[in-house]
Design a protein around this motif. Structure first.
Motif, PDB file in Angstrom:
ATOM      1  N   HIS A 116      -5.092  -3.316   3.855  1.00 27.19           N
ATOM      2  CA  HIS A 116      -3.811  -2.606   3.861  1.00 27.19           C
ATOM      3  C   HIS A 116      -4.014  -1.088   3.901  1.00 27.19           C
ATOM      4  CE1 HIS A 116      -2.790  -6.535   1.970  1.00 27.19           C
ATOM      5  NE2 HIS A 116      -1.787  -6.438   2.833  1.00 27.19           N
ATOM      6  N   ASN A 122      -3.167   2.892   3.340  1.00 26.16           N
ATOM      7  CA  ASN A 122      -2.488   3.713   2.332  1.00 26.16           C
ATOM      8  C   ASN A 122      -1.430   4.565   3.041  1.00 26.16           C
ATOM      9  OD1 ASN A 122      -3.903   5.811   3.602  1.00 26.16           O
ATOM     10  ND2 ASN A 122      -5.547   5.780   2.097  1.00 26.16           N
ATOM     11  N   GLY A 177       0.808  -1.217   0.000  1.00 26.04           N
ATOM     12  CA  GLY A 177       0.000   0.000   0.000  1.00 26.04           C
ATOM     13  C   GLY A 177       0.838   1.262   0.000  1.00 26.04           C
ATOM     14  N   THR A 221      -6.456   1.329   1.413  1.00 21.23           N
ATOM     15  CA  THR A 221      -6.065   1.296  -0.001  1.00 21.23           C
ATOM     16  C   THR A 221      -7.229   0.892  -0.891  1.00 21.23           C
ATOM     17  OG1 THR A 221      -5.348  -1.008   0.231  1.00 21.23           O
ATOM     18  CG2 THR A 221      -3.664   0.705   0.468  1.00 21.23           C
TER      19      THR A 221
END
Length: 417
Positions: free
Chosen positions: A398, A400, A224, A393
């Motif tokens: 995950h 960002n 990410g 993300t």
């Protein structure tokens, strides 16, 4: 001479007056290595594993080839040394030459050639690294600042039968035929977003505090984050520490606490990736999501299996803590992030209950030296089982770069003092 005579002679020698003894020339004093030299400390490292077919270099790619890799240490020192790895190899790894230089741009293979220094191994240009082994270069003077991008280039003689690598580098490396260890640029080089055969960089420092290793999975590895952007959550944490202590990222994408998967399990790699790192005083553990997700992925799971997983994961945490404490390392437990929105695992209510139970143990058991509550920071306030959309993300698992920044800022720096 009788035994009695020998005894009398020994006694007579033992009571020679000091004046007589002083006439005997003293034995020469051998100089010893500097006892007060600065200790070695890990400044950068990557967790090694055997890559799958999708992440391995093509057969023959490293036969008489040079590999240039860009890294960013989070600590400076007076000298440095590089650690190469053949941890998963089954044949000797032959390195003909190696160099170190400042990177001109971490998104290219270019170096500042005026900064180039050769790396030697036992005073020679190359090294033969046995299967399963790692090899340190000789120290070189290098009084540079932390967070300076460095290019490490080495010439490999033969393509290894089994590669040792770190697939999730989030950094571009370059492969070119022949010995390019002293070249300022690498025309025709093949880029690859992985690291190979490079496991660490250490510096000598008298000023730096004890470092911090983070043991984790893809969230720590940086899934990410931006390729060549150095915006993993560990990168943001390192910059908060401003070179006073190193942050060593030992994350592996897909990694699990209990079982091997993508890379050896956390328990299997604890010695090499954490306890063997020099100058480490702290360990952050952020791992367990893949254990929960894989348990129930694509099959029904009984209540007993869920209970066993919770017991085994928290038991493994206790083992990690005990082994780290035996080395004088403080261990900080990070709560597991929400992942109910993830399409790969499709976690149900039982999997979410597993996560909550493990997080409750992290928060309340008292086993960890401190707790970093990433769950509280990263969850959606309206749907606590999901990641905050501002930090997601898009895969529900995950973070960002904004999420990684939020994670780093949630770590109280006082726990490292």
């Amino acid at each position: 001479m009788t035994g009695r005579a020998v005894s009398f002679l020994a006694l007579a020698l033992a009571i020679v007056p000091p004046a007589a003894a002083a006439k005997t020339p003293p034995a020469p004093v051998r100089s010893s290595p500097a006892r007060h030299s600065c200790p070695w400390k890990a400044a950068w490292a990557s967790a090694q594993m055997l890559p799958d077919a999708a992440n391995a270099l093509p057969d023959g790619a490293l036969a008489n080839a040079s590999l240039r890799q860009i890294i960013r240490p989070s600590l400076s020192g007076t000298h440095l040394r590089v650690r190469l790895s053949n941890a998963f190899g089954t044949t000797p790894l032959r390195i003909a030459a190696a160099t170190l230089a400042r990177s001109a741009s971490n998104a290219s293979a270019d170096i500042l050639v005026e900064t180039l220094v050769p790396l030697r191994f036992g005073g020679t240009d190359g090294a033969v690294i046995p299967p399963g082994g790692e090899w340190l270069s000789d120290p070189v003077p290098w009084n540079d600042s932390a967070f300076q991008d460095l290019a490490i280039t080495f010439h490999v003689v033969q393509h290894p039968e089994r590669q040792t690598s770190h697939p999730g580098s989030r950094a571009t490396s370059y492969v070119v035929q022949g010995d390019a260890t002293r070249m300022a640029s690498l025309p025709g080089a093949v880029p690859t977003d992985h690291w190979y055969l490079l496991s660490g960089l250490e510096v000598q420092s008298c000023e730096a505090r004890d470092g911090i290793v983070v043991l984790g999975d893809s969230i720590t590895d940086g899934r990410g984050s931006t390729t060549n952007g150095n915006d993993r959550w560990t990168d943001f944490l390192a910059r908060r520490l401003a070179g006073r202590a190193a942050v060593i990222n030992q994350g592996i994408g897909g990694n699990r606490v209990l079982l091997d998967g993508l890379g050896p399990s956390a328990m299997a790699r604890l010695d090499r990736d954490v306890l063997a790192q020099p100058g480490i005083g702290h360990l952050i553990v952020l791992e367990g999501i893949n254990d929960i997700g894989n348990l129930a992925r694509g099959r029904p799971v009984s209540a007993d299996e869920h209970a066993a997983l919770i017991s085994q994961v928290t038991g493994a945490y206790a083992q990690i803590i005990a082994r780290a404490h035996a080395r004088g390392i403080r261990v900080h437990g990070a709560t597991l992030l929400p992942f109910k929105g993830n399409d790969f695992y499709k976690p149900d209510a039982a999997s979410e209950a597993d996560r909550q139970a493990i997080n409750q143990w992290i928060r309340t058991s008292g086993a960890f030296d401190s707790v970093i509550d990433f769950d509280a920071i990263m969850r959606d306030p309206l749907r606590p089982g999901y990641l905050n959309p501002a930090y997601d993300t898009g895969d529900g698992l995950h973070p960002n770069p904004a999420g990684f920044r939020a994670m780093a800022e949630a770590v109280p720096l006082s726990i490292f003092q």
